[in-house]
Motif scaffolding. Structure first.
Motif, mmCIF file in Angstrom:
data_model
loop_
_atom_site.group_PDB
_atom_site.id
_atom_site.type_symbol
_atom_site.label_atom_id
_atom_site.label_comp_id
_atom_site.label_asym_id
_atom_site.label_seq_id
_atom_site.Cartn_x
_atom_site.Cartn_y
_atom_site.Cartn_z
ATOM 1 N N VAL A 81 4.669 2.673 -12.113
ATOM 2 C CA VAL A 81 4.792 3.589 -10.976
ATOM 3 C C VAL A 81 3.413 4.012 -10.488
ATOM 4 C CG1 VAL A 81 5.164 5.544 -12.569
ATOM 5 C CG2 VAL A 81 5.853 5.766 -10.187
ATOM 6 N N LEU A 82 3.307 4.110 -9.182
ATOM 7 C CA LEU A 82 2.089 4.664 -8.576
ATOM 8 C C LEU A 82 2.456 6.044 -8.049
ATOM 9 C CD1 LEU A 82 0.572 1.716 -6.455
ATOM 10 C CD2 LEU A 82 -0.375 2.711 -8.538
ATOM 11 N N ARG A 83 1.969 7.079 -8.726
ATOM 12 C CA ARG A 83 2.304 8.450 -8.296
ATOM 13 C C ARG A 83 1.310 8.916 -7.232
ATOM 14 N NH1 ARG A 83 3.802 9.294 -13.870
ATOM 15 N NH2 ARG A 83 6.060 9.516 -13.902
ATOM 16 N N LEU A 84 1.256 8.158 -6.155
ATOM 17 C CA LEU A 84 0.303 8.483 -5.087
ATOM 18 C C LEU A 84 0.749 9.753 -4.358
ATOM 19 C CD1 LEU A 84 -0.171 4.916 -3.544
ATOM 20 C CD2 LEU A 84 -1.970 6.299 -4.605
ATOM 21 N N HIS A 85 -0.218 10.537 -3.933
ATOM 22 C CA HIS A 85 0.081 11.687 -3.078
ATOM 23 C C HIS A 85 0.836 11.156 -1.846
ATOM 24 C CE1 HIS A 85 -0.660 14.914 -0.182
ATOM 25 N NE2 HIS A 85 -0.875 15.694 -1.220
ATOM 26 N N PRO A 86 1.868 11.880 -1.381
ATOM 27 C CA PRO A 86 2.652 11.376 -0.248
ATOM 28 C C PRO A 86 1.803 10.966 0.961
ATOM 29 C CG PRO A 86 3.657 13.350 -1.129
ATOM 30 C CD PRO A 86 2.383 13.145 -1.900
ATOM 31 N N SER A 87 0.729 11.707 1.209
ATOM 32 C CA SER A 87 -0.057 11.347 2.401
ATOM 33 C C SER A 87 -0.805 10.031 2.211
ATOM 34 C CB SER A 87 -1.029 12.462 2.771
ATOM 35 O OG SER A 87 -1.969 12.617 1.756
ATOM 36 N N LEU A 88 -0.956 9.589 0.966
ATOM 37 C CA LEU A 88 -1.661 8.316 0.729
ATOM 38 C C LEU A 88 -0.688 7.153 0.549
ATOM 39 C CD1 LEU A 88 -4.433 9.446 -1.800
ATOM 40 C CD2 LEU A 88 -4.584 9.249 0.688
ATOM 41 N N ALA A 89 0.562 7.448 0.219
ATOM 42 C CA ALA A 89 1.520 6.377 -0.080
ATOM 43 C C ALA A 89 1.675 5.442 1.114
ATOM 44 C CB ALA A 89 2.861 7.001 -0.442
ATOM 45 N N PRO A 90 1.578 4.118 0.886
ATOM 46 C CA PRO A 90 1.689 3.179 2.003
ATOM 47 C C PRO A 90 3.039 3.263 2.709
ATOM 48 C CG PRO A 90 0.864 2.061 0.041
ATOM 49 C CD PRO A 90 1.257 3.443 -0.383
ATOM 50 N N ILE A 91 4.110 3.427 1.935
ATOM 51 C CA ILE A 91 5.453 3.589 2.515
ATOM 52 C C ILE A 91 5.934 4.970 2.076
ATOM 53 C CG2 ILE A 91 7.831 2.721 2.483
ATOM 54 C CD1 ILE A 91 6.611 0.005 1.531
ATOM 55 N N LYS A 92 6.476 5.727 3.011
ATOM 56 C CA LYS A 92 6.908 7.083 2.643
ATOM 57 C C LYS A 92 8.373 7.089 2.200
ATOM 58 C CE LYS A 92 2.980 8.404 4.529
ATOM 59 N NZ LYS A 92 1.796 8.110 3.761
ATOM 60 N N ASP B 109 13.809 10.858 -5.991
ATOM 61 C CA ASP B 109 12.406 11.240 -6.092
ATOM 62 C C ASP B 109 11.701 10.246 -7.027
ATOM 63 O OD1 ASP B 109 10.624 14.163 -6.143
ATOM 64 O OD2 ASP B 109 10.160 12.603 -7.612
ATOM 65 N N ARG B 110 10.615 9.661 -6.562
ATOM 66 C CA ARG B 110 9.893 8.639 -7.340
ATOM 67 C C ARG B 110 9.453 9.142 -8.717
ATOM 68 N NH1 ARG B 110 4.303 8.237 -4.798
ATOM 69 N NH2 ARG B 110 4.142 10.194 -5.929
ATOM 70 N N ASP B 111 8.946 10.387 -8.762
ATOM 71 C CA ASP B 111 8.315 10.847 -9.993
ATOM 72 C C ASP B 111 9.329 11.328 -11.026
ATOM 73 O OD1 ASP B 111 6.033 10.195 -8.706
ATOM 74 O OD2 ASP B 111 5.577 12.244 -8.064
ATOM 75 N N SER B 112 10.300 12.130 -10.565
ATOM 76 C CA SER B 112 11.289 12.650 -11.527
ATOM 77 C C SER B 112 12.472 11.703 -11.661
ATOM 78 C CB SER B 112 11.791 14.019 -11.059
ATOM 79 O OG SER B 112 12.501 13.860 -9.843
ATOM 80 N N MET B 113 12.636 10.805 -10.724
ATOM 81 C CA MET B 113 13.761 9.861 -10.625
ATOM 82 C C MET B 113 15.089 10.585 -10.425
ATOM 83 S SD MET B 113 12.711 6.842 -13.243
ATOM 84 C CE MET B 113 12.291 7.891 -14.564
#
Ligand code: GAP
Length: 481
Positions: A377-388, A457-461
């Motif tokens: 998993v890439l826990r990128l900050h939402p503003s950096l995530a390539p796809i939201k 949610d990506r991080d908590s699933m």
């Protein structure tokens, strides 16, 4: 690091340049996800340093500039690394790298003078492993040269810029004249820079073609130390706000003998990169450049004018006089309240886009076990995530694809979205986890009954059910950046 490099290629973040011909050393291409990430890094920076401030404006200068720029700035004479060549295998190595100062390299602007007298007898060649078999240290110029113009008579040698900063100094007068800015103010620029690096390093960390995000902040002499401290804190906070863990960031102040030729003080923001067993390396430098550059350019234009005058000493044309007059003004600043003219001091926060992107990737990357299976998993900050947002119909029937498409068509007007209807939904979630997508919306049987969807949610699933009419507002709140 190896896992991340492999993910970057597999998922289309970063490819070796000229891959079909076996690659070109230290040059990289950004793929479909990488180009979005990189643009998001640049947008986040621009938003923080230009859009959200009323004392900053932007600029976009040409890469090719008058060669006098690089003469005046000191780059033609001083922008070089001190290198030695191995007598056995001819490999050239930076002297400061030979010394094996793990993780900490002296800055190249210092010209390596500090190491000029260094004892190399016990140093090992990284090319062939022989000890102490080196030539005398020599300066190796880092600027790429090229030829401009087709005619033999008027073609001239020009350089690919090694920093974007000089375009800002050269336009200081133009910006002052075309805006109502008063000191203190800054000019920001993002763009490509080129350096014929002797040694490249780890993936996109040190390459020969890279992008910089630079600020030149002009202030009154005497207030420079305070502005330097302010920028130092604000730039560190930017990385923290975008999710980089505090324990992986630190300041490192330059010792006097490693300061660039233009700097009075410099502090690096360093990140703990996973090269080897962990390696603190520069992400960004915040330098106090004093009035060095503006003063140098003022001298530079004077010397061009003098040369011009000498050539035409029998005819003092208005053009010469105009040029002679012009250079007195634009690089200094007139404070109309204090009725005083001075050359401003400059604070320069200078960051690398590629290095920043690498740090965001590294810091957000995790491999974890979920119910007996591994997920990346890439826990990128939402503003950096390539796809939201990823949008999936649970199955490819019962009207779910049509509903999913309709949601996709609505949401993509606001964010970069991805529609996927292929394969098991668990696999689709995993693919989006690897791409760093913060939310996935799934259309299932219940959607067709009550118009609710699940949002994962990506991080908590964790998954929550959200009404179709509230989906956009729900995501807006979560993605508010
Ligand atoms: N105008 C000041 C200047 O260019 P620098 O420390 O040489 O200062 C600033 O470069 C930033 O540019 C570095 O902190 C780094 O992030 C990035 N950078 C410099 N050389 C690079 C290279 N060869 N590859 C990737 N990024 C580089």
């Amino acid at each position: 690091m190896d896992e991340l490099v492999s993910l970057c290629k597999r998922r289309g973040f970063i490819f070796p340049s000229s891959d079909i011909y076996g690659g070109l050393a230290s040059c990289y291409d950004y793929g479909p996800l990488g180009v979005e990430l990189k643009r998001n890094v640049k947008n986040a920076w621009w938003k923080a340093v230009v859009q959200m401030r009323d004392d900053m404006v932007g600029l976009d200068c040409s890469i090719l500039m008058h060669p006098m720029i690089w003469k005046a700035s000191g780059h033609v004479d001083k922008f070089a690394d001190l290198v030695v060549e191995c007598r056995k295998c001819n490999t050239r190595t930076r002297v400061d790298h030979l010394q094996g100062a793990e993780g900490v390299e002296t800055t190249r602007h210092s010209h390596g003078e500090a190491q000029a007298g260094a004892d190399l007898s016990d140093k090992v060649c990284p090319g062939c492993g022989s000890t102490g078999q080196f030539t005398e240290p020599m300066a190796f110029r880092l600027m790429f040269e090229t030829q401009m113009g087709a005619n033999v008579d008027d073609s001239m040698k020009v350089y690919l810029r090694p920093e974007t900063a000089q375009g800002i100094f050269a336009n200081f007068g133009n910006v002052l004249d075309s805006t109502r800015l008063k000191i203190p103010f800054g000019i920001a620029q993002i763009g490509k820079s080129f350096r014929n690096e002797v040694t490249t390093k780890a993936f996109i960390f040190r390459t020969r073609e890279f992008e910089q995000m630079e600020i030149e902040f002009f202030c009154r002499p005497g207030t420079d130390d305070e502005w330097w401290s302010r920028w130092k804190e604000q730039r560190m906070q930017w990385y923290l706000d975008l999710g980089i863990r505090k324990e992986n960031l630190r300041f490192r102040e330059h010792a006097p003998d490693e300061l660039a030729h233009y700097a009075k003080a410099c502090v690096d923001i360093e990140y703990l990169f996973p090269f080897g067993s962990g390696d603190w390396q520069e992400l960004e430098g915040i330098a106090n450049r004093t009035d060095y550059d503006l003063r140098q350019h003022q001298r530079g234009i004077r010397s061009v004018t003098r040369w011009f005058e000498n050539r035409r000493d029998t005819e003092k044309t208005p053009l010469v006089e105009e040029a002679a007059e012009w250079h007195k003004g634009p690089l200094s600043y007139f404070d109309d309240q204090a009725r005083e003219k001075f050359i401003p001091y400059v604070i320069e926060p200078s960051a690398g886009v590629d290095r920043g992107a690498l740090a965001f990737l590294v810091d957000s990357y995790a491999e974890e076990e979920v119910r007996g299976e591994m997920r990346n998993v890439l826990r990128l900050h939402p503003s950096l995530a390539p796809i939201k947002v990823g949008i999936f119909p649970l199955v490819k029937k019962q009207g779910m694809p049509e509903k999913g498409r309709a949601i996709y068509d609505d949401l993509k007007r606001f964010w970069s979205c991805f529609y996927d209807e292929k394969g098991a939904v668990g696999r689709r979630y995993r693919r989006q986890d690897e791409a760093g997508t913060p939310f996935c919306v799934t259309v299932d049987g219940q959607t067709l009954e009550d118009d609710t969807v699940t949002v994962r949610d990506r991080d908590s699933m964790e998954q929550v059910r959200v009404g179709g009419d509230k989906l956009r507002a729900f995501l807006l709140e979560k993605l508010d950046m």
